[in-house]
Design an enzyme around this catalytic site. Structure first.
Site, PDB file in Angstrom:
ATOM      1  N   ILE A 287      25.778  18.200 -36.364  1.00 15.02           N
ATOM      2  CA  ILE A 287      25.585  17.687 -35.005  1.00 15.02           C
ATOM      3  C   ILE A 287      26.323  18.552 -33.989  1.00 15.02           C
ATOM      4  O   ILE A 287      27.524  18.769 -34.087  1.00 15.02           O
ATOM      5  CB  ILE A 287      26.047  16.229 -34.887  1.00 15.02           C
ATOM      6  CG1 ILE A 287      25.305  15.363 -35.903  1.00 15.02           C
ATOM      7  CG2 ILE A 287      25.815  15.709 -33.480  1.00 15.02           C
ATOM      8  CD1 ILE A 287      23.795  15.353 -35.742  1.00 15.02           C
ATOM      9  N   SER A 288      25.592  19.019 -32.995  1.00 11.27           N
ATOM     10  CA  SER A 288      26.107  19.925 -31.970  1.00 11.27           C
ATOM     11  C   SER A 288      26.178  19.220 -30.616  1.00 11.27           C
ATOM     12  O   SER A 288      25.363  18.342 -30.319  1.00 11.27           O
ATOM     13  CB  SER A 288      25.176  21.146 -31.855  1.00 11.27           C
ATOM     14  OG  SER A 288      25.487  21.920 -30.718  1.00 11.27           O
TER      15      SER A 288
END
Length: 739
Positions: A287-288
């Site tokens: 997850i960015s």
């Protein structure tokens, strides 16, 4: 007859006597060396610390069950990972300074996973390569600060009301937030699609929007004491193009929450409490925070299985495929927006957090050799782990931080076989390792790399802690979204079945909290071999093994057993055995014909709120004194009496930046940049610098300040802005994405 006031006091006292928990909170500075040390997270040897954007902190929360006299500690700390050096260092200090109360069994270190702190804190050489070895000063700053925070919390324990909250980080908690990517985005969506379709159908998205939150209120006064929360997103809004120490988006979210409760820095300096807010890392392996996705310089999307861009000859480049946040090329703006969105969601959940957390404190710890762990899945299938190895896709990096070694790409065979040959030549992976790790294309067989000391851990720790209906799993790696979901379900099941927690209990997978050993993907995601799969070091069954360990620990907790022999504590090299990655400061000299503290470039005379003030002063090396719990630079305002000065901001604050630069062999300049808040009171101000110099074999205190300048909207004078060329060049991207 009792008055209403007397009755109210009685009710308060009754509430204190019946408080389910006694809680203490504390905060301390953990900022390490602010110059020349390589930063940790992007493994970029060119990314060296050049100053401070925001100071780093440890925030300690102690929960004591007064009936059972059992306690646990959660330390939310602005760092990359809770390495074994930090865990053992903190435990050793607490055993000496608060004997018999705290150990690694009931203390968990929850890192924010910022990539903008000094490196050199891991005892394993793979994570020291970029920093040229261990950095004692980086590690000591973290251990000292965490110890101070825990001690402050310990001496601050008092009856408290503890409640839980849960809510999404989306446009229901952050008004107007763009969806579906409000504050997070899955950076490996093609890997996620390899999970079974029937399993994916149980979830609305390839990422978790939910934020779990604890609210702590003083049972006697009703005043808020603190909050903890976990939301799955990487702290990678700041890129390797910056050299300024920063807590990144989670650091800014913590800063905003504390400022909202404690008041502005002019009233109470930031980072000092009394209210503290800890923002932890969830299962954010894939997850960015870069919500605009991944783009090539020509404006085309590179959100593909390979995450590379191609030139006119068809040659791939991972370095050209970059992920962008809401600020596009302005990474400071991206950091601010993603941090603010986390804060707004947390504040919304905090204000409505009225569910009692439940009763009881419990904890379990296990140490496992993951190089040779055999187990069975719940359906009876056998699984085993392997000695660690990293794949060629590991060498590509991620879209948050590509390696710029363009021969490597995610989910693709290297275009340069010679580089792969060199990796094999160094490590010589045997046929058994290749078979165990398949389909991984092994680049580095780190399980065989022992010189100058082990490259990766063999034995690692797992932690499971319970506060009422909240279970925190401290894991030694970066779980992806689906890996975290599966493990959380496995942990919760026995605890619910035995009635220890309610069916509504929450399980938090706290990444990087009990050591660090790479990524953890599901077995299906592993087959796809993007960066996360290639960095899952112990083979395709890594996740299955870790889930099995944590499920066994949950079963022991559910049955109320005194846990069986937890195994041997990981043995790590001593400080004397490790290579020191940073030499001492040799000497500091003032400018020729001048002295320390002289102003090289002064401020202008008049500015307006919202504008930028900047000055450069002749200073000294920041590593002479880290100035923890203090500051290098600050802003002062002349009070209305015209005689006394009052500090309104220091390098704990978002708007004030400290930048160091070497001049010649031993001289230094310090650049102070203040982004004047738009609500800044009009008046007379000055920028101030304080440090220590190693001059003529002695450490001497030095200081300097600018001339007085005015902040006012009521002026006919032109606005003089001093452009920060170094900062601008460092922060900007040459191209911004097109949608």
């Amino acid at each position: 007859m009792l008055s209403w006031r007397m009755l109210a006091k009685i009710f308060v006292l009754l509430g204190v006597a019946g408080a389910e928990y006694h809680v203490g909170v504390g905060i301390a500075d953990v900022t390490g060396p602010a110059a020349e040390v390589v930063m940790m997270g992007y493994a970029d040897q060119d990314q060296r610390v050049t100053g401070i954007h925001m100071r780093l902190h440890a925030r300690a929360f102690i929960f004591l069950d007064p009936e059972a006299n059992k306690r646990m500690v959660y330390v939310a700390v602005d760092t990359w990972a809770a390495t074994e050096s930090l865990i053992q260092g903190l435990e050793g200090r607490l055993l000496m300074e608060l004997p018999g109360l705290y150990s690694r069994h009931n203390v968990i270190i929850g890192p924010s996973h910022t990539h903008m702190g000094p490196a050199g804190t891991s005892p394993y050489y793979l994570y020291q390569v970029s920093s040229f070895g261990y950095v004692k000063q980086s590690t000591q700053a973290l251990v000292d600060g965490m110890t101070e925070a825990v001690k402050m919390a310990h001496y601050n324990i008092r009856p408290a009301k503890v409640t839980m909250g849960l809510g999404p980080v989306d446009n229901t908690t952050v008004p107007g937030c763009p969806m579906p990517y409000c504050a997070s985005r899955n950076r490996s969506p093609t890997s996620y699609l390899h999970n079974p379709e029937e399993e994916r159908a149980n979830y609305s998205s390839n990422m978790d929007y939910d934020m779990d939150l604890i609210k702590i209120v003083d049972a006697k006064t009703g005043e808020p004491m603190g909050t903890m929360n976990w939301f799955a997103v990487h702290a990678t809004s700041m890129k390797s193009s910056s050299g300024l120490i920063s807590g990144d988006n989670k650091g800014y979210a913590q800063y905003l929450f504390e400022k909202a409760i404690n008041g502005p820095s002019s009233v109470r300096p930031a980072g000092r409490g009394p209210f503290i807010a800890g923002f932890g890392a969830g299962a954010a392996g894939d997850i960015s925070p870069n919500t605009y996705g991944s783009w090539c310089q020509d404006g085309k999307s590179c959100e593909t299985a390979q995450s590379v861009c191609y030139d006119h000859r068809g040659k791939p480049s991972n370095g050209e495929c970059n992920a962008y946040g809401p600020g596009g090329g302005d990474i400071l703006h991206s950091t601010k927006v993603i941090g603010e969105r986390q804060y707004l969601a947390a504040r919304h959940i905090f204000d409505g957090a009225d569910r009692s957390i439940g009763r009881g404190v419990d904890y379990r710890t296990r140490y496992v050799d993951l190089t040779q762990y055999y187990f069975k899945y719940e359906d009876g299938r056998p699984g085993r782990t392997c000695p660690p190895a990293m794949s060629t896709t590991f060498a590509a990096g991620t879209t948050d931080g590509p390696s710029h070694v363009d021969e490597f790409g995610q989910n693709m065979t290297p275009t340069n076989g010679f580089l792969r040959f060199l990796g094999h030549l160094i490590t010589l992976p045997p046929a058994e390792a290749k078979s165990c790790h398949a389909p991984k294309d092994i680049l580095l067989y780190t399980g065989s790399m022992k010189a100058p000391y082990p490259y990766m851990p063999s034995r690692m720790a797992f932690q499971l802690l319970r506060i009422g209906d909240l279970i925190i799993a401290g894991v030694p790696g970066e779980f992806t979204t689906m890996a975290g979901r599966r493990t959380a379900k496995a942990i919760k099941k026995p605890l619910v079945e035995k009635g220890v927690v309610s069916p509504d209990a929450r399980v938090v997978i706290n990444n990087c909290a009990s050591g660090y050993a790479g990524y953890v993907t599901t077995i299906e995601e592993y087959q796809h071999q993007r960066y996360e799969g290639g960095s899952t070091a112990y083979g395709p069954h890594t996740h299955g093994a870790m889930t099995n360990i944590l499920r066994e620990m949950a079963e022991e907790m559910a049955e109320g057993k005194v846990y069986r022999w937890p195994g041997a504590v990981p043995k790590i090299p001593t400080q004397d055995q490790m290579m020191e990655g940073q030499t001492d400061v040799v000497a500091d000299d003032p400018p020729i014909g001048g002295k320390f503290g002289d102003v090289k470039t002064d401020v202008r005379g008049m500015y307006a709120p919202g504008h930028r003030v900047q000055a450069t002063i002749w200073g000294a090396h920041p590593r002479n004194n880290l100035r923890r719990n203090s500051s290098f630079v600050s802003v002062w305002r002349l009070k209305d009496d015209g005689k006394t000065w009052h500090m309104v901001a220091d390098d704990n604050d978002w708007e004030l930046r400290f930048e160091w630069k070497r001049v010649g062999i031993s001289a230094s300049t310090v650049t102070i940049t203040w982004e004047i808040p738009k609500d800044c009171p009009h008046g007379s101000y000055s920028l101030y610098y304080s440090g220590e110099a190693k001059h003529r074999s002695s450490i001497i205190k030095i200081e300097g300040h600018t001339r007085t300048f005015q902040v006012s909207n009521k002026t006919s004078y032109p606005y003089y802005d001093v452009p920060d060329v170094n900062m601008t060049e460092r922060m900007r991207r040459t191209e911004q994405p097109t949608s």
